[in-house]
Design a protein around this motif. Structure first.
Motif, PDB file in Angstrom:
ATOM      1  N   UNK A 192      -4.209   3.965  -0.859  1.00  0.00           N
ATOM      2  CA  UNK A 192      -5.287   3.006  -0.628  1.00  0.00           C
ATOM      3  C   UNK A 192      -5.752   2.552  -2.004  1.00  0.00           C
ATOM      4  N   UNK A 193      -5.573   1.272  -2.278  1.00  0.00           N
ATOM      5  CA  UNK A 193      -5.926   0.722  -3.590  1.00  0.00           C
ATOM      6  C   UNK A 193      -7.312   0.085  -3.532  1.00  0.00           C
ATOM      7  N   UNK A 223      -5.783   0.524   4.526  1.00  0.00           N
ATOM      8  CA  UNK A 223      -5.981  -0.747   3.855  1.00  0.00           C
ATOM      9  C   UNK A 223      -6.686  -0.465   2.517  1.00  0.00           C
ATOM     10  N   UNK A 224      -6.753  -1.440   1.610  1.00  0.00           N
ATOM     11  CA  UNK A 224      -7.441  -1.236   0.338  1.00  0.00           C
ATOM     12  C   UNK A 224      -8.911  -0.909   0.559  1.00  0.00           C
ATOM     13  N   UNK A 276      -9.358   2.617  -7.934  1.00  0.00           N
ATOM     14  CA  UNK A 276      -8.391   3.710  -8.082  1.00  0.00           C
ATOM     15  C   UNK A 276      -7.317   3.632  -7.007  1.00  0.00           C
ATOM     16  N   UNK A 277      -6.269   4.433  -7.203  1.00  0.00           N
ATOM     17  CA  UNK A 277      -5.185   4.523  -6.222  1.00  0.00           C
ATOM     18  C   UNK A 277      -5.313   5.869  -5.522  1.00  0.00           C
ATOM     19  N   UNK A 278      -5.776   5.824  -4.273  1.00  0.00           N
ATOM     20  CA  UNK A 278      -5.973   7.057  -3.502  1.00  0.00           C
ATOM     21  C   UNK A 278      -4.648   7.552  -2.930  1.00  0.00           C
ATOM     22  N   UNK A 279      -4.496   8.887  -2.909  1.00  0.00           N
ATOM     23  CA  UNK A 279      -3.277   9.524  -2.420  1.00  0.00           C
ATOM     24  C   UNK A 279      -3.625  10.607  -1.405  1.00  0.00           C
ATOM     25  N   UNK A 310       0.842  -1.200   0.000  1.00  0.00           N
ATOM     26  CA  UNK A 310       0.000   0.000   0.000  1.00  0.00           C
ATOM     27  C   UNK A 310       0.882   1.257   0.000  1.00  0.00           C
ATOM     28  N   UNK A 311       1.742   1.325  -1.007  1.00  0.00           N
ATOM     29  CA  UNK A 311       2.736   2.394  -1.050  1.00  0.00           C
ATOM     30  C   UNK A 311       3.059   2.771  -2.496  1.00  0.00           C
TER      31      UNK A 311
END
Length: 403
Positions: free
Chosen positions: A72-73, A125-126, A131-134, A55-56
């Protein structure tokens, strides 16, 4: 996987003008300051690596890690796909077309089906719909670094870039010119040349002789994938028929006529008569028939999401896994004859180390020369046995999904 800024090329013009000593001094100081400022800009391409397991997200400039952040994926049922992607679209303010008009600030799209990088909640956690949250500060900073076409590699475990050197990786093309053959010793030995050509004149002529690449600021996206191989039984039947052994229809079925043809061939060539298809039999028939296997892979090249070139190449030991590996050229200037490359494995150990895989690539000399002429900083080469066609189209680079 990379984006970069290019320096402007300085044209040097010598004119017959007279300047005062103070003007020359001032101009020299100003030019020196400008040159110093330009030298301070690091033009090494940056690249992003996202690890789902950790998760990075990590941002590298060449081999140097410059930023990293938690993400967070996608949650279960909406998992984020892994693979090689490109940034297709960027919007500071964006709202989801799929999920209740949800805000997606600093959105950077990876697929047209809804996967993107953007600001969002990070519960540890996912939790997203793919999407990939930032975090907002990181997403804002990252947004300023990137542009359309930049690669993003998403993996399960962690991945790191590694320096790689191999003759298969293209190097910049530097053409030989007649002017370049005028060495200093040649000029000194000829009185006529010695009086007519100064070192500055020779250098200017060399610069003019170097062809300018109008697309030098646009990185290429290249991919090598295996071709579908011809049916070996059909090839065997065709060759036996061509040599007069009457193997029957070329249908890929080892029937009575094919077995009889094999037995006759084995008898005439003083081999044990087994009427069985083996690798050694196929190799012997290929040799006797003068059959040369065609290239078993294809190289494709895109610029700005459009196909511009393709050529046949070969991959040795195609029965072995290849994995997915991304190689990227770092920064270089027009006229330079070499460039450093880095590699990232997008599927962990699958296919083996990225540098070892290059030993399995056979690139025709003409193809290598063509690539050298087209090569630009930040160009990437993906080698994979995964399909790219399903997710690649107009408005995308070569998209490779690894899960």
């Amino acid at each position: 996987m990379f984006q970069f800024m290019r320096k402007g090329r300085l044209g040097v013009f010598v004119t017959a003008a007279i300047f005062s000593a103070s003007a020359v001094s001032t101009a020299a100081a100003r030019d020196t300051a400008a040159d110093t400022a330009k030298e301070a800009v690091d033009e090494t391409p940056i690249h992003m690596l996202v690890s789902i397991d950790n998760q990075q997200i990590k941002v590298y400039r060449g081999l140097d890690l410059i930023e990293q952040s938690p993400i967070s994926s996608g949650k279960r049922g909406h998992s984020t796909p892994t693979g090689v992607f490109s940034i297709l679209e960027k919007r500071r303010k964006h709202f989801s077309n799929l999920y209740d008009n949800a805000p997606m600030p600093f959105m950077q799209r990876l697929t047209w089906s809804g996967i993107a990088l953007h600001v969002g909640k990070l519960p540890g956690y996912p939790a997203s719909h793919g999407c990939i949250r930032l975090p907002r500060p990181f997403a804002k900073s990252l947004y300023k670094m990137t542009n359309r076409g930049m690669h993003v590699v998403v993996t399960r475990g962690s991945a790191e870039p590694q320096a790689v050197r191999h003759p298969v990786l293209p190097q910049p093309f530097v053409p030989a010119t007649e002017v370049a053959s005028l060495s200093g010793s040649t000029i000194d030995a000829d009185p006529a040349l010695r009086g007519a050509i100064s070192p500055a004149t020779l250098q200017a002529a060399l610069e003019i002789a170097q062809p300018e690449n109008p697309y030098f600021d646009r990185p290429l996206r290249m991919i090598i994938t295996p071709r579908k191989q011809p049916n070996k039984i059909k090839v065997l039947q065709r060759l036996l028929n061509e040599m007069g052994y009457k193997a029957g229809p070329v249908d890929g079925v080892v029937g009575r006529k094919t077995r009889a043809a094999i037995g006759l061939y084995q008898e005439i060539t003083d081999q044990p008569v087994t009427e069985k298809v083996t690798d050694s039999l196929i190799a012997r028939v290929h040799l006797d028939a003068g059959y040369e296997k065609s290239h078993n892979a294809t190289l494709r090249v895109r610029r700005k999401f459009r196909d511009i070139y393709s050529a046949p190449v070969s991959i040795k030991h195609l029965e072995q896994a290849i994995g997915t590996h991304v190689y990227t050229a770092l920064d270089f200037e027009q006229g330079e004859g070499s460039v450093e490359w880095i590699a990232v494995s997008a599927e962990g150990d699958r296919g083996g180390p990225s540098d070892d895989l290059l030993n399995r690539i056979d690139m025709p000399e003409k193809v290598a020369r063509d690539l050298s002429k087209m090569l630009t900083p930040g160009t990437s080469l993906t080698i994979t046995d995964r399909s790219f066609k399903r997710n690649t189209g107009l408005g995308t680079d070569f998209v490779v999904i690894t899960r």
